[in-house]
Design an enzyme around this catalytic site. Structure first.
Site, PDB file in Angstrom:
ATOM      1  N   ALA A 185       4.289   6.232 -14.950  1.00  0.00           N
ATOM      2  CA  ALA A 185       5.519   6.753 -15.697  1.00  0.00           C
ATOM      3  C   ALA A 185       5.243   8.003 -16.330  1.00  0.00           C
ATOM      4  CB  ALA A 185       5.951   5.767 -16.160  1.00  0.00           C
ATOM      5  N   LYS A 210       7.507  -0.918  -1.132  1.00  0.00           N
ATOM      6  CA  LYS A 210       5.824  -0.447  -1.063  1.00  0.00           C
ATOM      7  C   LYS A 210       5.049  -1.022  -1.919  1.00  0.00           C
ATOM      8  CE  LYS A 210       5.344   3.950  -3.487  1.00  0.00           C
ATOM      9  NZ  LYS A 210       3.951   4.363  -4.142  1.00  0.00           N
ATOM     10  N   LYS A 216      13.139   5.740   5.056  1.00  0.00           N
ATOM     11  CA  LYS A 216      13.253   6.559   5.570  1.00  0.00           C
ATOM     12  C   LYS A 216      13.931   6.582   6.616  1.00  0.00           C
ATOM     13  CE  LYS A 216       7.792   5.406   6.073  1.00  0.00           C
ATOM     14  NZ  LYS A 216       6.922   4.687   6.422  1.00  0.00           N
TER      15      LYS A 216
END
Length: 709
Positions: A35, A117, A301
């Site tokens: 972050a 991810k 994507k």
């Protein structure tokens, strides 16, 4: 801000980002949270966008990042291994979609490929004529490190390729490429990471802060035999250079990689409706803890490679892809002090007092430090900058210190030798990590915690009594053991601040009702080590009364299904102590019920012989309801996963139990699966192989036909 001031700030940001890149990519030792890093990069991009004349080719926004370490040979990537731009909100994702559609034109038909991810280490694998000839880390995106020998030790990476196809894959090439560069992520499953750290700690070696660091550190070993001993895995997610065949889309590429023998994430999906993309992101953000590996977002994507080429790349980010980042589960903050708490069984637990920090939308001021060995193994010191993690419903805990940010002012901390509440010497049993205060009868801190536990919902469930009331009553001398709760008088309570007539009447009524709770609830409230709700119900169902339980020998208790030697020994030890037997008589004199069980009557033997472990939050059943349902149909519920476990019932925010089940190959079912088992004697496979791709009415392919690992 003046032009000079802006230039200075830009240079400062670039310097900071380069330093943090070096620690993250080269040393595999991040010194700031994701972050914090993202905030710095966002600020730099904004300043450069407002002052384009200050953009330089070496700015972190114009290239990928990092410089390879010198201990491995350098490898020039034939095509850059780009990083991804980040989206943090639904608005960010919609803005990205709108930019894509604007650039492609109003008539463009766009499909999106999405997947979790994985938080691991990106690598590129080069194959020529079907044989692995080189493997390299991402490095700075242009130049990586040659770690071929280490990558060859990872079992999920094929050393040779063999093209296969099925009728449903008639759009896939049927021949091997002459050259193909396969890109993917090397990672470590959560359960494997915990096992590795346990092994390293037992050997007195340095442990890893998180699975990503463990994967990176294991892959970059000079000795491949060390890497081979580490539980590394690989997921393929794309390709770089390809020669000898033609691939036209990301979706086709993933299916082709699967056909070649590469593991591909089974949770990949293809959508033509962006609303489905948003729903996928929201769903995975909610159930990220269900995954057996660490995931910090979702990658999106554009599917069509021709559209990808048309969209191109800006700076370091491809326009055709974006990463939706989950709220941070880790942050870096300063450790201000270490205090200790005394639990109801006398265990003394260290607690970190922190500079307040936001993690996942929650302000964290305190975190667990587990035990003395945990602090010593990680060399955690007062004044350190530390990594703090908060995941799911797990209490925040300190992962470890950021050594690179030490300035010499940090102070080592010594675990106390005596109880902070009563002054008794602390003791530690052989083989245990916990230090204990064994002054069970006098220690006020233990008494407060025992009272809290005794009145809790799973035990006697006395409404109106909690931590504050327990501390107050113990401090005033009104309660010297849990039985004293039933001897509280209205005139005693009236002398306490905040206790008016109505509150006193309600509390005394709740105490009176607690006298009639079933015996298994009383057993839970007594706090016998290893005796929870299920064990208590099992004991009462088998023996019927407290007198029978107290009189039972260890051998008799061990004969009861679900009560093993450890639990049996703990029960015998508890009731052999004169103070505990005196407590039982005092409770009896107070009119507390000594028989009955709150669990359900036996309804069937459908689940007989099967052992279940519950983890996470189920859609409609509470943990207690699910346990009772299993027991009512002949099954057994335990707290830990082992090879003897028949099923793990997993809900939202499932944690390490789910990860261990997947590691051991234990069948995992959800609430619906549990209800189906109860409704029939058939045992449906909990993890069926994925079917061929299905298409909904919008043309969205719902399931990638990949088995993964």
């Amino acid at each position: 801000m003046s032009h000079t001031t802006v230039a200075d700030r830009i240079n400062e940001l670039r310097s900071l980002i380069r330093r943090y890149d070096y620690h993250y990519y080269v040393l595999d030792d991040p010194i700031v949270s994701d972050a914090e890093y993202d905030a710095l990069m966002t600020e730099l991009r904004a300043l450069e966008a407002a002052h384009p004349e200050l953009i330089t080719p070496d700015s972190p926004t114009q290239r990928v990042s990092g410089t390879p370490a010198s201990q491995f040979a350098k490898v020039q990537h034939p095509q850059p291994m780009l990083s991804l731009g980040n989206a943090f909100t639904k608005a960010d994702l919609l803005a990205w979609r709108d930019r894509v559609l604007r650039l492609l034109g109003p008539d463009a038909i766009v499909a999106y490929v999405v997947e979790p991810k994985i938080d691991g280490l990106a690598v590129a694998l080069t194959y020529r004529d079907g044989r692995l000839v080189q493997g390299a880390t991402r490095g700075d995106g242009e130049v990586g490190e040659d770690v071929t020998a280490n990558l060859r030790t990872i079992g999920s990476i094929p050393l040779t390729l063999q093209a296969t196809s099925t009728p449903q894959d008639d759009d896939l090439p049927t021949t091997l490429p002459t050259t193909i560069e396969v890109r993917g992520e090397v990672y470590m499953r959560t359960a494997d990471f915990e096992t590795l750290n346990d092994r390293l700690a037992a050997a007195g070696e340095k442990i890893f802060a998180n699975p990503r660091n463990a994967a990176a550190g294991s892959l970059r070993q000079k000795d491949p035999t060390i890497t081979a001993a580490r539980p590394l895995r690989f997921f393929a997610y794309g390709v770089g250079v390809v020669e000898g065949i033609s691939l036209s889309s990301q979706w086709q590429t993933l299916r082709y990689l699967r056909a070649l023998g590469f593991p591909v994430n089974q949770d990949v999906r293809r959508f033509t409706d962006f609303a489905e993309v948003l729903a996928y992101c929201e769903a995975w953000m909610a159930k990220r803890d269900d995954l057996p590996y660490e995931a910090d977002g979702v990658v999106i994507k554009i599917d069509d490679f021709a559209q990808q080429r048309e969209l191109g790349v800006v700076g370091r980010d491809p326009r055709w892809a974006i990463a939706f980042k989950f709220p941070a589960r880790e942050a870096i903050t300063r450790l201000l002090d270490i205090t200790v708490n005394v639990g109801r069984t006398g265990v003394v637990t260290p607690n970190a007092e922190l500079e307040p920090v936001q993690i996942g939308g929650v302000t964290v001021r305190n975190a667990s430090l587990h035990n003395a060995d945990y602090i010593a193994q990680r060399d955690i010191r007062i004044g350190d900058y530390v990594i703090v993690k908060r995941a799911g419903d797990v209490i925040p805990y300190v992962v470890g210190p950021v050594i690179a940010r030490r300035d010499g002012s940090e102070r080592p901390w010594q675990f106390p030798t005596h109880c902070p509440a009563c002054g008794s010497p602390l003791e530690r049993e052989e083989g245990e990590a916990a230090w204990r205060c064994n002054n069970f009868s006098i220690c006020p801190a233990q008494l407060v915690r025992r009272v809290e536990h005794f009145v809790s919902r799973s035990a006697l469930d006395i409404v109106g009594m909690g931590e504050r009331q327990a501390e107050l009553f113990v401090q005033r001398g009104l309660i010297r053991d849990v039985a004293d709760i039933f001897f509280l008088k209205a005139d005693q309570l009236a002398e306490l601040e905040g206790f008016g007539p109505k509150r006193i009447a309600n509390l005394l009524a709740a105490i009176d009702a607690a006298r009639q709770r079933p015996l298994d609830r009383l057993l839970v409230g007594l706090g016998i080590r290893y005796v929870g709700t299920v064990a208590a119900q099992t004991l009462v169902a088998a023996l019927g009364s407290l007198d029978a339980i107290m009189a039972a020998r260890q051998e008799e208790l061990e004969q009861i299904p679900g009560i093993g030697p450890v639990v049996a020994a703990s029960i015998v030890d508890f009731f052999s102590r004169p103070a505990n037997r005196a407590l039982i008589e005092k409770l009896r004199a107070a009119g507390v019920q000594m028989g009955g069980v709150s669990g359900p009557t036996r309804q069937s033997d459908t689940l007989a012989g099967k052992t279940f472990v519950l983890t996470g939050t189920l859609p409609s059943l509470s943990r207690e309801q699910a346990s009772a349902l299993i027991v009512a149909h002949g099954g057994k519920v335990t707290d830990s996963v082992s090879k003897k476990t028949s099923y793990v019932v997993a809900g939202a925010n499932a944690g390490s139990k789910l990860a261990k089940a997947l590691q051991l190959g234990i069948p995992v079912i959800d609430e619906a699966g549990l209800l189906a088992l109860i409704g029939t004697t058939a045992e449906p496979p909990p993890s069926p192989p994925p079917p061929p791709p299905e298409t909904n009415t919008d043309g969205n392919q719902l399931l990638l036909p990949l088995d993964g690992e």
